[in-house]
Design an enzyme around this catalytic site. Structure first.
Site, PDB file in Angstrom:
ATOM      1  N   ILE A  90       0.890  -1.282  -0.094  1.00  0.00           N
ATOM      2  CA  ILE A  90       0.131  -0.056   0.044  1.00  0.00           C
ATOM      3  C   ILE A  90       0.958   1.413   0.183  1.00  0.00           C
ATOM      4  O   ILE A  90       0.361   2.220  -0.413  1.00  0.00           O
ATOM      5  CB  ILE A  90      -0.816  -0.015   0.998  1.00  0.00           C
ATOM      6  CG1 ILE A  90      -0.177   0.015   2.577  1.00  0.00           C
ATOM      7  CG2 ILE A  90      -1.868  -0.888   1.248  1.00  0.00           C
ATOM      8  CD1 ILE A  90      -1.235   0.770   3.780  1.00  0.00           C
ATOM      9  N   ASP A  91       2.188   1.035   0.367  1.00  0.00           N
ATOM     10  CA  ASP A  91       3.056   2.301   0.627  1.00  0.00           C
ATOM     11  C   ASP A  91       3.457   2.897  -0.764  1.00  0.00           C
ATOM     12  O   ASP A  91       4.035   3.900  -1.040  1.00  0.00           O
ATOM     13  CB  ASP A  91       4.277   1.954   1.480  1.00  0.00           C
ATOM     14  CG  ASP A  91       3.928   1.691   2.901  1.00  0.00           C
ATOM     15  OD1 ASP A  91       2.679   2.078   3.172  1.00  0.00           O
ATOM     16  OD2 ASP A  91       4.608   0.995   3.375  1.00  0.00           O
ATOM     17  N   MET A  95      -0.300   6.075   6.952  1.00  0.00           N
ATOM     18  CA  MET A  95       0.770   5.102   6.808  1.00  0.00           C
ATOM     19  C   MET A  95       2.068   5.529   5.999  1.00  0.00           C
ATOM     20  O   MET A  95       1.801   6.620   4.961  1.00  0.00           O
ATOM     21  CB  MET A  95       0.166   3.739   6.266  1.00  0.00           C
ATOM     22  CG  MET A  95      -0.695   3.180   7.507  1.00  0.00           C
ATOM     23  SD  MET A  95      -1.126   1.381   7.272  1.00  0.00           S
ATOM     24  CE  MET A  95      -1.197   0.965   8.919  1.00  0.00           C
TER      25      MET A  95
END
Lengths: 341, 341, 341, 341
Positions: free
Chosen positions: D126-127, D169
């Protein structure tokens, strides 16, 4: 106890939540056994079913549709429908049957109940037109979908300087039109309970343009009709395949308003998208409570009844009462939504 | 008629919908004049306001926040608060004041009402803990946001094989925890009304793992506490800036459960995201109806009252009654949600 | 520098994000002055505009529509369109004009650019069919709306045991059909680039039923047509108001498939809901970057160019190139989506 | 061909879409056999797997999580990890292995590939920090979730007249912070790539208040740190359970900014909610394409490679290259987002 559950009629967000709740409450808390009939009453009439344990209902709470399948078959469709149902209930050793369905399903439930079968009904309709309960699950999801669509359509109507006539579900009652129209700030709401006068409607929308506004949104329930003599109105024209091709009220209203107002008007028919998919939190809670209380009623031996929401309580209502009349939009509610253009 | 409206207290989805509805009903249908006070009671105390016409409330129905601003100032904070309010009401020629707010606001409203000012209150709290109404607007949105988060967290808890302790809003009552937990199928729900026993909770979650499941979701209201003596529990530890740094119940429960269960556990604090942003369709309809009926009550001269939902009706309830007790989660409702692990 | 900005053509999520970005970058970072023309090229042709400062673009990033209004007027519609534009640009002392629009707008932009006006174009279309850029803003939002609808329709198609034929936007290209169909797991995707053979399509859907499945979802772009001679196909039938009443490809396909398969089939036309409302995060970022880079290009004196996404970079592409061809769905992309039934 | 597939590392929306796509392409189009290893590399090391046919991947496209389970086990964790993997691959007669995972997984994949195993990797994070691909699936969903939260928080920050510091995040890179911050119009964005100076940040936010604004939103990636010497900064303080209790950068920044600005500031930590749940349409399409092309690469015998998005194409990139460096936010991208307060 041995409980049979089934889902009958059209799709409605929350059906799986009821099934899951019945199984959780019955199996875990009461040690009951639960079976699920396939495809509605058809499953009961043909003894077509499967066992429902906790694993069978894992992960279904938020899922649209029904894991049991549905159909529009009714016991009354067969000459010996009631007898077949009675026979299978006896053979399967069922102590209770929980049918989840709309008006037709509940009528069938009442029939079987009067024939002595142990029935606890759970009402289901996105239309919110069952009289004995404040709200039915599925309605909140349908209103939410319609409102989100209306929110989106507003910017387009504005950019294109148009009148958009948005048709939402509601053959007999205008609940979805009323709530989604209020929620989205529609400029006119047209419901079946109150046949519209095309002159009045034209004037209402026209005033908005006179006041300098450049667009308007009209929400219309699919079952809405003009007041008699108000405008030419076609129904039931079929295409070569036997389908209604003249899309109904939004399309006709759109043509009529465009001509009368001299502004571009377009119909938008939201359609099936209102009745499927994941339920809102509201509907999941209501469906879960209905399932829980249906099991409790069965354990108390309260048959021939229906779960219903009254205020914040779930109560039991006689099936016979529940199917008598449709809950229509009352004048006071419609007055609250009379719109500013 | 000349009506003043104000919003007071924390953010709550639907505030703008009430303001818009008050203006629409009053200005269009009754020919009234409406002014909006800025920043809650502060605006009334300082005669800081602006005129609200149809244009002023255009496009705000679906918008979070409040166009009037808010504050936590109360008339009782000033020695001459009531007198100043009375003076400004007289100077401005106001026939009615419609304050929209939570418990504190309604107490202030009651105070002013008892001092003779023409008040019609509109209840507002995402916590749903005002006793005199079935539901308050904002609650459905908060539950929806929390449920969507829980839906997402489930797949992560499962992939990571963890216990997630999810803290939702609710300092004094567990309504958001109860409804979002039911809607998302949480495996345990912890509410302030029922101090938890850490042994029982550990056993409950532990049973789930014993049964072969690999994750669990616990929903806990921010105001939940352990039963006395049940576990060590810190409150009010401040960091060097004076903020509470020990995040509260979810963080402590997470540490405790991890240690006791020997499974990874993590806290998730949903926080402010539950109280802002666009309201659900449900909240927009409820807020719109509250605004409409507040204006009607003013025109009927029914002051010292509060709008309230009872079943599907909007009724008026004495302010004095409304602020007496909190509406807590009753045992029956909690029982419905007792969870299967 | 003095910059004029305008939005032209149909609604598209992200227009306001471009306007805001142009103003932020120009006013704050460069100290420029920005004016916004009303209703597209019309505003430029009639010198109808307003100043855009930071306050003017406050809160519009996430809002659908365009605060500047739009129209389908083009300079070429007027005999002296180019001259009028040139005159107003001179009178207003504009150093750059940033038109935001689709194919038609960019052609007009190219015309004015060739006539010597300082133009930096920003491409806009939900259809994603502009060849010089990997993606246009608005497309992701349209695909998202269509996918969410398809997700919902799946449970209904399943419950009702039907074939649903879902018509999405795309008159000339099938990008929305391709992406939403892939995203939702449609069982067949029909695009304008590849006229369909009704026999093949019937066989494809039929195989699904033969394999025991009880429903199917077919996504069809509004511009899709049968291969010549494949089936009878009507276009352009008008109702008494002059509107097309025969809804197009989904309706006709639905009738034909129902007859051939002997399964209930229904058309669903998603319509305008795909092109309005709040943009996705993806579209907001892309639109913001386009606005930023358009201002930079203007400051570098790179006129006659268009902002474009290539990979992760925003690059400038000659307007003349950009309007030459439509970007159609290539065979390789279609092959990736060939569906399992 | 016989293909093994596995998912390894943290949760990421789109994992199921890759699995489904691999099965569809391999089984239906190539007549391959596919098996899925349970719990990532662990399944390969222990020959723990199941057959994946079409039914096994029915209905999973839109579901978060992974039907195969995941773990953080790596072959290199075992002394004989590579040999065990090689042995099971031989025993099971596998012609290709498709591991889906992040940086660690791809390093392990590279190790096994260099040991001669037939590997085709699919990148997942997801980063969005894998260098060889423009975008990874999961990122768009994470940005979407964060943006929706920021949209909601804005109205609350405004109503409460606060500074909200929202932690998203991104331990090593600021992609989620950058995109969600741009999409939501954050007033400052703080990323790990650029240690912040607390004086500058205070000035930036302070200017907003000086200009008369009453709230501010600061987005900060969890891995962001102050420039050395800029402010006191704690890391790694553990509570009595061994968990980090001092929540990190948002909490500390909040305390510091409140003190320096004299305005209420509050941290909001979005947490795990960003990495779970149903993927966006964008992520579903990308994940589906990755799965499709991984199977194609296997059939072409292109091992030791990784699927990657370049522009609009899926290309194959050597695994060895892919794991060399992190893709960080470049200065140009950060410059585009420098914020107006």
């Amino acid at each position: 106890m041995r409980i049979g559950v089934l889902t009958s009629g059209g799709d409605c967000p929350g059906l799986n939540a009821v099934i899951r709740s019945v199984v959780h409450r019955a199996v875990v808390d009461h040690g009951d056994e639960v079976i699920g009939f396939h495809d509605g009453w058809k499953g009961l009439l043909e003894a077509d079913y499967r066992k429902l344990d906790l694993d069978a209902v894992g992960g279904i709470l938020a899922r649209g549709g029904t894991i049991l399948g549905s159909s529009r078959v009714q016991p009354a469709h067969l000459r010996d429908g009631v007898e077949r149902a009675r026979g299978h209930v006896a053979d399967l050793g069922l102590d209770a049957i929980i049918p989840i369905g709309g008006e037709g399903t509940l009528k069938a439930a009442n029939l079987l109940s009067e024939a002595g079968l142990p029935i606890v009904g759970v009402p289901k309709t996105i239309d919110n037109d069952i009289a004995s309960t404040d709200v039915t699950f599925g309605f909140d999801t349908a209103v939410g979908v319609a409102t989100e669509a209306l929110d989106r359509l507003k910017t387009t109507a504005e950019s294109h300087q148009r009148v958009l006539i948005v048709e939402v579900m509601g053959r007999h009652t205008g609940w979805i039109a009323l709530h989604s129209g209020m929620a989205a700030g529609a400029h006119a709401i047209v419901v079946p309970e109150r046949p519209f006068d095309i002159d009045e409607l034209t004037e209402l929308v026209g005033k908005r343009f006179s006041a300098g506004k450049k667009f308007a949104i009209v929400v219309v329930a699919e079952g809405a009709k003009p007041r008699e003599g108000s405008m030419q109105f076609e129904q039931g024209v079929k295409d070569i395949y036997g389908h209604e091709r003249f899309a109904g009220v939004a399309t006709q209203l759109s043509g009529e308003l465009e001509q009368r107002l001299g502004k571009e008007a377009r119909p938008v028919i939201l359609g099936h998208v209102q009745r499927g998919g994941t339920p809102t939190a509201y509907d999941r809670v209501l469906a879960t409570r209905f399932g829980w209380h249906a099991v409790e009623a069965a354990h108390r031996g309260e048959f021939g009844m229906l779960t219903a929401l009254r205020g914040t309580d779930i109560v039991m209502v006689p099936l016979a009462e529940a199917v008598e009349t449709l809950k229509t939009v009352p004048a006071e509610r419609y007055a609250e939504a009379e719109c500013v253009l």
